[in-house]
Design a protein around this motif. Structure first.
Motif, PDB file in Angstrom:
ATOM      1  N   LEU A  27       0.817  -1.205   0.000  1.00  0.00           N
ATOM      2  CA  LEU A  27       0.000   0.000   0.000  1.00  0.00           C
ATOM      3  C   LEU A  27       0.852   1.257   0.000  1.00  0.00           C
ATOM      4  CD1 LEU A  27      -2.547  -1.073   2.782  1.00  0.00           C
ATOM      5  CD2 LEU A  27      -2.731  -1.427   0.316  1.00  0.00           C
ATOM      6  N   ASN A  28       0.352   2.315  -0.667  1.00  0.00           N
ATOM      7  CA  ASN A  28       1.040   3.603  -0.599  1.00  0.00           C
ATOM      8  C   ASN A  28       0.676   4.251   0.729  1.00  0.00           C
ATOM      9  OD1 ASN A  28      -1.368   5.257  -0.811  1.00  0.00           O
ATOM     10  ND2 ASN A  28      -1.384   4.867  -3.012  1.00  0.00           N
ATOM     11  N   PRO A  29       1.342   5.342   1.117  1.00  0.00           N
ATOM     12  CA  PRO A  29       1.074   5.951   2.428  1.00  0.00           C
ATOM     13  C   PRO A  29      -0.389   6.329   2.682  1.00  0.00           C
ATOM     14  CG  PRO A  29       3.149   6.768   1.595  1.00  0.00           C
ATOM     15  CD  PRO A  29       2.522   5.951   0.485  1.00  0.00           C
ATOM     16  N   ASP A  30      -1.095   6.828   1.684  1.00  0.00           N
ATOM     17  CA  ASP A  30      -2.505   7.189   1.886  1.00  0.00           C
ATOM     18  C   ASP A  30      -3.371   5.950   2.159  1.00  0.00           C
ATOM     19  OD1 ASP A  30      -2.053   9.936   1.572  1.00  0.00           O
ATOM     20  OD2 ASP A  30      -2.389   9.848  -0.602  1.00  0.00           O
ATOM     21  N   GLU A  31      -3.149   4.889   1.376  1.00  0.00           N
ATOM     22  CA  GLU A  31      -3.904   3.647   1.570  1.00  0.00           C
ATOM     23  C   GLU A  31      -3.576   3.024   2.932  1.00  0.00           C
ATOM     24  OE1 GLU A  31      -4.029   2.094  -3.071  1.00  0.00           O
ATOM     25  OE2 GLU A  31      -2.220   1.775  -1.866  1.00  0.00           O
ATOM     26  N   PHE A  32      -2.293   3.074   3.282  1.00  0.00           N
ATOM     27  CA  PHE A  32      -1.824   2.509   4.546  1.00  0.00           C
ATOM     28  C   PHE A  32      -2.450   3.268   5.721  1.00  0.00           C
ATOM     29  CE2 PHE A  32       1.494   1.306   7.679  1.00  0.00           C
ATOM     30  CZ  PHE A  32       1.669  -0.039   7.363  1.00  0.00           C
ATOM     31  N   GLU A  33      -2.476   4.582   5.614  1.00  0.00           N
ATOM     32  CA  GLU A  33      -3.054   5.416   6.670  1.00  0.00           C
ATOM     33  C   GLU A  33      -4.535   5.081   6.879  1.00  0.00           C
ATOM     34  OE1 GLU A  33      -2.788  10.054   7.836  1.00  0.00           O
ATOM     35  OE2 GLU A  33      -3.500   9.645   5.798  1.00  0.00           O
TER      36      GLU A  33
ATOM     37  N   MET B 279       4.585   0.478   1.026  1.00  0.00           N
ATOM     38  CA  MET B 279       5.564   0.726  -0.044  1.00  0.00           C
ATOM     39  C   MET B 279       6.431   1.926   0.325  1.00  0.00           C
ATOM     40  SD  MET B 279       3.750   0.197  -3.754  1.00  0.00           S
ATOM     41  CE  MET B 279       2.481   1.406  -3.470  1.00  0.00           C
ATOM     42  N   GLY B 280       7.730   1.748   0.208  1.00  0.00           N
ATOM     43  CA  GLY B 280       8.657   2.837   0.500  1.00  0.00           C
ATOM     44  C   GLY B 280       8.930   3.027   1.974  1.00  0.00           C
ATOM     45  N   GLY B 281       8.222   2.295   2.807  1.00  0.00           N
ATOM     46  CA  GLY B 281       8.473   2.285   4.234  1.00  0.00           C
ATOM     47  C   GLY B 281       8.260   3.613   4.940  1.00  0.00           C
ATOM     48  N   TYR B 282       8.884   3.709   6.098  1.00  0.00           N
ATOM     49  CA  TYR B 282       8.763   4.872   6.975  1.00  0.00           C
ATOM     50  C   TYR B 282       9.245   6.139   6.279  1.00  0.00           C
ATOM     51  CZ  TYR B 282       8.907   7.364  11.455  1.00  0.00           C
ATOM     52  OH  TYR B 282       8.700   8.239  12.486  1.00  0.00           O
ATOM     53  N   THR B 283      10.244   6.001   5.431  1.00  0.00           N
ATOM     54  CA  THR B 283      10.775   7.155   4.690  1.00  0.00           C
ATOM     55  C   THR B 283       9.683   7.805   3.849  1.00  0.00           C
ATOM     56  OG1 THR B 283      12.957   6.111   4.618  1.00  0.00           O
ATOM     57  CG2 THR B 283      12.548   7.874   3.038  1.00  0.00           C
ATOM     58  N   GLU B 284       8.916   7.008   3.119  1.00  0.00           N
ATOM     59  CA  GLU B 284       7.825   7.542   2.296  1.00  0.00           C
ATOM     60  C   GLU B 284       6.690   8.082   3.162  1.00  0.00           C
ATOM     61  OE1 GLU B 284       7.657   8.145  -1.041  1.00  0.00           O
ATOM     62  OE2 GLU B 284       9.780   7.613  -0.929  1.00  0.00           O
ATOM     63  N   TRP B 285       6.458   7.439   4.291  1.00  0.00           N
ATOM     64  CA  TRP B 285       5.432   7.892   5.236  1.00  0.00           C
ATOM     65  C   TRP B 285       5.749   9.319   5.708  1.00  0.00           C
ATOM     66  CZ3 TRP B 285       0.842   5.976   6.872  1.00  0.00           C
ATOM     67  CH2 TRP B 285       0.294   6.485   8.052  1.00  0.00           C
TER      68      TRP B 285
END
Length: 140
Positions: A38-44, A124-130
């Motif tokens: 998931l991308n950050p928005d989906e993950f959130e 996706m992209g982990g904490y850095t992308e978050w």
């Protein structure tokens, strides 16, 4: 005598082919387990359901203490006890949302969780992308 040797050779070949077929079937079963990333928005959106989703930080304890996502629990993926710790601390009845620093370790961790009967997804992209996306973090 030749017939016995030929018979034994054919018998050995038959067992060998059957063994290969079994291994191929095992690999096919493992490939059917697909990891959702998931991308950050989906993950959130997913982790906002704190009753049904466990947020798992698989970074080191030091990284976790520096900052982490709100409500996250920490189990270090690099520790030999990772699988045992997950089996003890996590419920198969809840979805496990996994993240690490860059997404590499969390991807591997989530796949291991899937193989052990958990319902896991990866950021996706982990904490850095978050953090780049301006999402909420907690600092200790």
């Amino acid at each position: 005598m030749k017939r016995i040797i030929i018979f034994l050779a054919l018998l050995g070949l038959a067992f060998s082919l059957n063994s290969c077929k079994h291994k191929q079937q095992e690999q096919t079963v493992k490939k059917e387990v697909t990891l959702q990333r998931l991308n950050p928005d989906e993950f959130e959106k997913l982790i906002s359901d704190t009753l049904n989703v466990v947020l798992l930080d698989v970074r080191t304890l030091q990284e976790y203490k520096e900052s982490h996502m709100k409500h996250a629990i920490q189990i270090d993926f690099r520790e030999d006890s990772f699988v045992d710790d997950c089996l003890k601390k996590l419920s198969r009845d809840k979805q496990i949302a996994v993240y690490c620093r860059s997404g590499f370790c969390s991807n591997s961790a989530a796949k291991i969780l899937l193989e052990n009967g958990f319902n896991a997804v990866d950021l996706m992209g982990g904490y850095t992308e978050w953090v780049k996306a301006g999402k909420e973090i907690v600092s200790e």
